[in-house]
Design a protein around this motif. Structure first.
Motif, PDB file in Angstrom:
ATOM      1  N   PRO A 123      52.275 -34.431   5.618  1.00 58.84           N
ATOM      2  CA  PRO A 123      51.297 -34.581   6.687  1.00 58.84           C
ATOM      3  C   PRO A 123      51.960 -34.318   8.039  1.00 58.84           C
ATOM      4  CG  PRO A 123      51.988 -36.730   5.877  1.00 58.84           C
ATOM      5  CD  PRO A 123      52.682 -35.697   5.029  1.00 58.84           C
ATOM      6  N   PRO A 124      51.228 -34.055   9.074  1.00 61.41           N
ATOM      7  CA  PRO A 124      49.775 -33.905   9.120  1.00 61.41           C
ATOM      8  C   PRO A 124      49.354 -32.465   8.838  1.00 61.41           C
ATOM      9  CG  PRO A 124      50.650 -33.766  11.328  1.00 61.41           C
ATOM     10  CD  PRO A 124      51.832 -34.000  10.415  1.00 61.41           C
ATOM     11  N   THR A 125      48.049 -32.319   8.602  1.00 59.97           N
ATOM     12  CA  THR A 125      47.435 -31.001   8.519  1.00 59.97           C
ATOM     13  C   THR A 125      46.537 -30.853   9.742  1.00 59.97           C
ATOM     14  OG1 THR A 125      47.463 -30.914   6.113  1.00 59.97           O
ATOM     15  CG2 THR A 125      45.837 -29.533   7.234  1.00 59.97           C
ATOM     16  N   ALA A 126      46.735 -29.785  10.492  1.00 60.16           N
ATOM     17  CA  ALA A 126      45.904 -29.510  11.664  1.00 60.16           C
ATOM     18  C   ALA A 126      45.256 -28.148  11.483  1.00 60.16           C
ATOM     19  CB  ALA A 126      46.756 -29.523  12.928  1.00 60.16           C
ATOM     20  N   TRP A 127      44.109 -27.964  12.112  1.00 63.95           N
ATOM     21  CA  TRP A 127      43.359 -26.702  12.054  1.00 63.95           C
ATOM     22  C   TRP A 127      43.311 -26.154  13.464  1.00 63.95           C
ATOM     23  CZ3 TRP A 127      42.447 -24.866   7.348  1.00 63.95           C
ATOM     24  CH2 TRP A 127      42.543 -25.768   6.293  1.00 63.95           C
ATOM     25  N   THR A 128      43.884 -24.955  13.669  1.00 66.03           N
ATOM     26  CA  THR A 128      44.059 -24.453  15.030  1.00 66.03           C
ATOM     27  C   THR A 128      43.661 -22.988  15.182  1.00 66.03           C
ATOM     28  OG1 THR A 128      46.344 -23.766  14.643  1.00 66.03           O
ATOM     29  CG2 THR A 128      46.004 -26.029  15.409  1.00 66.03           C
ATOM     30  N   ALA A 129      43.406 -22.618  16.431  1.00 63.91           N
ATOM     31  CA  ALA A 129      43.195 -21.223  16.827  1.00 63.91           C
ATOM     32  C   ALA A 129      43.694 -21.107  18.261  1.00 63.91           C
ATOM     33  CB  ALA A 129      41.724 -20.832  16.741  1.00 63.91           C
ATOM     34  N   ALA A 130      44.117 -19.904  18.637  1.00 63.06           N
ATOM     35  CA  ALA A 130      44.645 -19.694  19.991  1.00 63.06           C
ATOM     36  C   ALA A 130      44.140 -18.371  20.547  1.00 63.06           C
ATOM     37  CB  ALA A 130      46.170 -19.704  19.977  1.00 63.06           C
ATOM     38  N   PHE A 131      43.932 -18.349  21.861  1.00 64.73           N
ATOM     39  CA  PHE A 131      43.488 -17.158  22.576  1.00 64.73           C
ATOM     40  C   PHE A 131      44.302 -17.012  23.849  1.00 64.73           C
ATOM     41  CE2 PHE A 131      39.761 -18.580  20.242  1.00 64.73           C
ATOM     42  CZ  PHE A 131      39.333 -17.408  19.653  1.00 64.73           C
ATOM     43  N   ARG A 132      44.331 -15.783  24.342  1.00 63.64           N
ATOM     44  CA  ARG A 132      44.843 -15.520  25.680  1.00 63.64           C
ATOM     45  C   ARG A 132      43.632 -15.268  26.567  1.00 63.64           C
ATOM     46  NH1 ARG A 132      48.108 -10.422  28.338  1.00 63.64           N
ATOM     47  NH2 ARG A 132      48.014 -11.290  30.424  1.00 63.64           N
ATOM     48  N   VAL A 133      43.661 -15.785  27.785  1.00 62.61           N
ATOM     49  CA  VAL A 133      42.616 -15.506  28.764  1.00 62.61           C
ATOM     50  C   VAL A 133      43.087 -14.300  29.576  1.00 62.61           C
ATOM     51  CG1 VAL A 133      41.293 -16.371  30.716  1.00 62.61           C
ATOM     52  CG2 VAL A 133      41.947 -17.936  28.865  1.00 62.61           C
ATOM     53  N   HIS A 134      42.411 -13.183  29.389  1.00 57.20           N
ATOM     54  CA  HIS A 134      42.756 -11.941  30.090  1.00 57.20           C
ATOM     55  C   HIS A 134      41.787 -11.771  31.260  1.00 57.20           C
ATOM     56  CE1 HIS A 134      43.236  -7.648  30.841  1.00 57.20           C
ATOM     57  NE2 HIS A 134      44.410  -7.762  30.235  1.00 57.20           N
ATOM     58  N   PRO A 135      42.266 -11.375  32.440  1.00 55.70           N
ATOM     59  CA  PRO A 135      41.394 -11.289  33.613  1.00 55.70           C
ATOM     60  C   PRO A 135      40.292 -10.231  33.501  1.00 55.70           C
ATOM     61  CG  PRO A 135      43.553 -10.400  34.125  1.00 55.70           C
ATOM     62  CD  PRO A 135      43.649 -11.018  32.763  1.00 55.70           C
ATOM     63  N   ASP A 136      40.471  -9.221  32.657  1.00 53.72           N
ATOM     64  CA  ASP A 136      39.451  -8.184  32.505  1.00 53.72           C
ATOM     65  C   ASP A 136      38.723  -8.248  31.167  1.00 53.72           C
ATOM     66  OD1 ASP A 136      40.155  -7.041  35.001  1.00 53.72           O
ATOM     67  OD2 ASP A 136      41.835  -5.998  34.037  1.00 53.72           O
ATOM     68  N   LYS A 137      39.420  -8.670  30.126  1.00 55.49           N
ATOM     69  CA  LYS A 137      38.862  -8.625  28.776  1.00 55.49           C
ATOM     70  C   LYS A 137      38.358  -9.964  28.251  1.00 55.49           C
ATOM     71  CE  LYS A 137      42.153  -4.985  27.681  1.00 55.49           C
ATOM     72  NZ  LYS A 137      43.356  -4.657  26.911  1.00 55.49           N
ATOM     73  N   GLY A 138      38.646 -11.049  28.945  1.00 52.74           N
ATOM     74  CA  GLY A 138      38.206 -12.368  28.484  1.00 52.74           C
ATOM     75  C   GLY A 138      39.143 -12.941  27.434  1.00 52.74           C
ATOM     76  N   LEU A 139      38.586 -13.402  26.311  1.00 52.35           N
ATOM     77  CA  LEU A 139      39.374 -14.022  25.246  1.00 52.35           C
ATOM     78  C   LEU A 139      39.947 -12.948  24.330  1.00 52.35           C
ATOM     79  CD1 LEU A 139      36.916 -16.926  24.413  1.00 52.35           C
ATOM     80  CD2 LEU A 139      39.161 -17.151  25.494  1.00 52.35           C
ATOM     81  N   VAL A 140      41.267 -12.878  24.270  1.00 47.39           N
ATOM     82  CA  VAL A 140      41.952 -11.902  23.414  1.00 47.39           C
ATOM     83  C   VAL A 140      43.032 -12.639  22.619  1.00 47.39           C
ATOM     84  CG1 VAL A 140      41.492  -9.950  24.958  1.00 47.39           C
ATOM     85  CG2 VAL A 140      43.602 -11.255  25.217  1.00 47.39           C
ATOM     86  N   SER A 141      43.631 -11.933  21.693  1.00 52.89           N
ATOM     87  CA  SER A 141      44.709 -12.500  20.895  1.00 52.89           C
ATOM     88  C   SER A 141      45.922 -12.786  21.779  1.00 52.89           C
ATOM     89  CB  SER A 141      45.101 -11.527  19.788  1.00 52.89           C
ATOM     90  OG  SER A 141      46.295 -11.960  19.171  1.00 52.89           O
ATOM     91  N   PRO A 142      46.610 -13.914  21.557  1.00 54.85           N
ATOM     92  CA  PRO A 142      47.821 -14.193  22.338  1.00 54.85           C
ATOM     93  C   PRO A 142      49.041 -13.446  21.808  1.00 54.85           C
ATOM     94  CG  PRO A 142      47.414 -15.984  20.826  1.00 54.85           C
ATOM     95  CD  PRO A 142      46.252 -15.027  20.675  1.00 54.85           C
ATOM     96  N   GLU A 143      48.891 -12.737  20.696  1.00 61.07           N
ATOM     97  CA  GLU A 143      50.028 -12.016  20.119  1.00 61.07           C
ATOM     98  C   GLU A 143      50.596 -11.013  21.115  1.00 61.07           C
ATOM     99  OE1 GLU A 143      50.185 -10.159  16.162  1.00 61.07           O
ATOM    100  OE2 GLU A 143      48.736 -11.708  15.628  1.00 61.07           O
ATOM    101  N   GLY A 144      51.898 -10.995  21.207  1.00 59.21           N
ATOM    102  CA  GLY A 144      52.569 -10.048  22.086  1.00 59.21           C
ATOM    103  C   GLY A 144      52.531 -10.423  23.557  1.00 59.21           C
ATOM    104  N   MET A 145      51.979 -11.589  23.879  1.00 62.71           N
ATOM    105  CA  MET A 145      51.917 -12.024  25.277  1.00 62.71           C
ATOM    106  C   MET A 145      53.327 -12.242  25.787  1.00 62.71           C
ATOM    107  SD  MET A 145      49.808 -15.198  26.831  1.00 62.71           S
ATOM    108  CE  MET A 145      49.759 -15.516  28.564  1.00 62.71           C
ATOM    109  N   ARG A 146      53.678 -11.548  26.833  1.00 64.52           N
ATOM    110  CA  ARG A 146      55.011 -11.666  27.397  1.00 64.52           C
ATOM    111  C   ARG A 146      54.928 -12.586  28.620  1.00 64.52           C
ATOM    112  NH1 ARG A 146      56.653  -8.508  23.991  1.00 64.52           N
ATOM    113  NH2 ARG A 146      57.141  -6.335  23.846  1.00 64.52           N
ATOM    114  N   ILE A 147      55.652 -13.662  28.554  1.00 64.78           N
ATOM    115  CA  ILE A 147      55.676 -14.603  29.662  1.00 64.78           C
ATOM    116  C   ILE A 147      56.876 -14.252  30.522  1.00 64.78           C
ATOM    117  CG2 ILE A 147      55.769 -17.042  30.280  1.00 64.78           C
ATOM    118  CD1 ILE A 147      53.350 -16.309  28.604  1.00 64.78           C
ATOM    119  N   ARG A 148      56.607 -13.879  31.758  1.00 63.67           N
ATOM    120  CA  ARG A 148      57.687 -13.532  32.697  1.00 63.67           C
ATOM    121  C   ARG A 148      57.702 -14.509  33.832  1.00 63.67           C
ATOM    122  NH1 ARG A 148      55.037  -8.640  33.614  1.00 63.67           N
ATOM    123  NH2 ARG A 148      54.682  -7.898  31.543  1.00 63.67           N
ATOM    124  N   ARG A 149      58.867 -14.762  34.340  1.00 59.94           N
ATOM    125  CA  ARG A 149      58.991 -15.648  35.500  1.00 59.94           C
ATOM    126  C   ARG A 149      59.341 -14.829  36.697  1.00 59.94           C
ATOM    127  NH1 ARG A 149      58.469 -20.628  36.729  1.00 59.94           N
ATOM    128  NH2 ARG A 149      59.945 -21.933  37.662  1.00 59.94           N
TER     129      ARG A 149
END
Length: 149
Positions: A123-149
């Motif tokens: 345990p535990p078992t959790a049920w999840t989903a994730a999205f990226r908020v894109h300024p032009d496309k809305g909800l997209v896959s977070p895959e490949g999201m590059r976080i830069r500082r």
């Protein structure tokens, strides 16, 4: 005699549950079911320039976009742990903090997947989903999201 008795007892104590037929050792990492959205604050302008609202079913969470120097920001809408592998409606609304105008509006379905942070048999078992908020496309896959500082 005393030494020969202590060594087998020490071996039993160190093997723990695996000696008793259980060969899985579980850690204590916690998890919650829910849908998350991540974004790069700089995509939405200056300090807290936008308000992000994420709704899953009828539960909504919102926050400001954050500072442009922050590498990323996120929202998490918690779901009941027994939600299971379902597809739930998700709505996103991004509004300008200055004008109140809607900047991004999108909706989709979140396909929840099983997540066991301590292993499938623990345990535990959790049920999840994730999205990226894109300024032009809305909800997209977070895959490949590059976080830069």
């Amino acid at each position: 005699m005393r030494r020969t008795l202590v060594i087998p007892l020490l071996a039993v104590a160190l093997t723990g549950c695996s000696f008793l037929g259980r060969n899985t050792s579980c850690t204590l990492v916690g998890a919650e079911s829910g849908v998350s959205a991540v974004w790069v604050p700089a995509d939405f302008g200056g300090q807290d320039a936008a308000r992000i609202r994420l709704c899953v079913n009828s539960t909504c969470k919102e926050r400001t976009s954050g500072g442009p120097d922050d590498p990323f920001a996120s929202l998490f809408v918690r779901l009941p742990d027994d939600v299971g592998a379902s597809a739930l409606p998700v709505r996103l609304t991004v509004t300008s903090a200055m004008s109140g105008d809607t900047v991004v509006e999108d909706s989709t379905r979140a396909r929840l997947t099983r997540w066991n942070p301590n292993g499938v048999s623990c345990p535990p078992t959790a049920w999840t989903a994730a999205f990226r908020v894109h300024p032009d496309k809305g909800l997209v896959s977070p895959e490949g999201m590059r976080i830069r500082r």
